[in-house]
Design an enzyme around this catalytic site. Structure first.
Site: not given
Length: 467
Positions: A38, A184-185, A205, A272, A446
């Site tokens: 995995g 980042g994510a 950041e 990163g 809806h």
């Protein structure tokens, strides 16, 4: 020595998908993997992190229970059980891949592989024994990537105070204070998790916005949501001094013309990843790397040495599990004599699973401007969406960027609940070159969150109804 059709070095999302698909096409396959099957995604990335985010989301919802007439007394937040749950889910998914290997008769060689000439791989097994195997068709490099520290900022990973995204998945409790370096994510997701479990989180950041690869509107919307939750955000930031002890760290950060001194228990470095290209025999075989250090490949995943291929993080482009899996599938089809569509790297969805979620496909508005494209914008807020109101999740929007003349989808950006699920309507639309008029032909039920996509499409045509 055993002879296989395909030997794959690495059992992550790229490698294991390639292996299963090769086996489905009648090839004899071996996968060399030293850890559980995995890869990073299942064991140390996507799956355990999303489990923790699910726990964080529940913690956030519980805080709003009174709005629904539900009174809860004596609520406590304990990161430990959430962490253990995530580890259990990871183990379950890894066992699932192992089951599929048995089902399709893929041989798992547990150990470390070293490439050799002549489509051969030498495997060092757990007991130290070595064995060499040969491939008839292909040797596939799918060794993935790894976390990295920031030694230039004084942040070497020590797995005690300075942590990577690996270590935060196994710590027993949420720290009182934490700095997340990198927005980042990965950084945004873990800032979300630890904030939900009571940590005082500061994000640092270097870029001018969080989620710097996303559309500016998406970054601004997530910044607003995070600040409402008391997550401190320092952008355009530079770490000028770092002191790390056994019990904490002090960071001096310059941002916005001010100097901030941050004293915290833990520092998460989320700046990163690096490709795993060392000590796998690339030099022995003569396989070339790109200027950025990834294995250099063609559009059909071929290296410069015939019979050797590379897929997944180690081959560059987007370092995303789903990108690697698609590469593995397409490569298997190519090796099996099929004629698949090659990977469209311009249409790989980007997803960040924090609260609210952020998802996108295609170009940002700034990229459209840089390319001097003639475009129109359609935008619809979830605050005007009935389903979002019923769930109390009204942060965010759907933003459609369309070609002004022909109506093709140039880019799409969603911030909000379940954005990572909603984006795929637009992934399919863009891959098949649908116009906004063709999306409008589809009736959206809806009340659903998906109606916001239909409304954003209408807005791009100047016909929005509900806002």
């Amino acid at each position: 020595m055993a002879l296989f059709d395909v030997i794959i070095l690495g059992g992550g999302p790229a490698g294991y998908v390639c292996a299963i698909r090769c086996a489905q096409l009648g090839m004899q396959v071996a996968v060399i993997e030293r850890e559980g099957l995995g890869g990073t995604c299942v064991l140390w990335g996507c799956i355990p992190a999303k489990s923790l985010l699910e726990s964080a989301g529940l913690a956030i919802k519980v805080g709003k229970a009174a709005e629904h007439g539900i009174t809860l007394d004596g609520i406590t937040l304990d990161f430990g059980p959430a962490m253990k749950r995530s580890r259990g889910i990871s183990a379950q998914n890894s066992k699932g891949v192992e089951f599929l290997f048995k089902k399709y008769k893929v041989q798992w060689l547990r150990g470390e592989g070293m490439l050799d000439k002549g489509k051969k791989v030498t495997v060092t097994l757990a007991d130290g024994k070595k064995e060499t195997h040969e491939a008839r068709k292909a040797v596939v490099i799918a060794t993935g990537s790894r976390v990295k520290g920031l030694p230039q900022a004084g942040l070497e990973l020590d797995r005690n105070v300075v942590l990577s995204s690996d270590e935060v998945l196994i710590i027993e409790k949420a720290p009182k204070t934490m700095v997340v370096v990198g927005a980042g994510a990965v950084g945004c997701e873990f800032a979300d998790v630890f904030n939900a479990f009571g940590s005082q989180v500061t994000m640092v950041e270097v870029a001018s916005t969080i989620l710097p690869i996303e559309d500016a509107d998406s970054s601004a919307e997530l910044t607003k949501a995070f600040k409402k939750r008391k997550i401190e955000i320092l952008t355009g930031a530079r770490i000028t001094k770092t002191t790390v002890t056994k019990t904490g760290a002090t960071l001096v950060v310059e941002s916005g013309g001010k100097t901030h001194t941050l004293e915290v228990e833990k520092v998460l470095v989320a700046a990163g990843r690096a490709p795993n290209v060392e000590k796998i025999g690339l030099e022995t075989v003569g396989i070339a790397k790109s200027a950025r250090g990834f294995v250099k490949i063609t559009e059909k995943f071929e290296t410069n040495v015939p019979g050797y291929y590379a897929i997944g993080d180690v081959a560059g482009n987007q370092m995303l599990a789903h990108k690697g899996s698609r590469e593995g599938h397409v490569l298997a089809d190519l090796l099996g004599g099929e004629h698949p569509h090659l990977v469209n790297y311009g249409n790989i969805p980007s997803c960040t699973y924090c609260h609210p979620e952020v998802a996108s496909i295609g170009l940002t508005e700034q990229q459209c401007k840089d390319q001097k494209l003639d475009y129109k914008i359609g935008k619809f807020p979830f605050s005007a969406n009935g389903r979002a109101r019923t769930s109390g999740e009204t942060d965010g929007f759907v933003k459609i960027i369309r070609d002004a003349k022909y109506g093709e989808i140039l880019g799409a950006h969603i911030v909000g609940a379940h954005a990572t699920e909603l984006i795929h309507e637009l992934v399919v639309a863009r891959e098949n070159e649908f116009t906004v008029e063709e999306i409008d032909l589809a009736v959206h039920a809806h009340p659903t969150l998906s109606e916001a996509i239909g409304e954003a499409v209408l807005d791009s045509m100047g016909k929005m109804l509900h806002a």
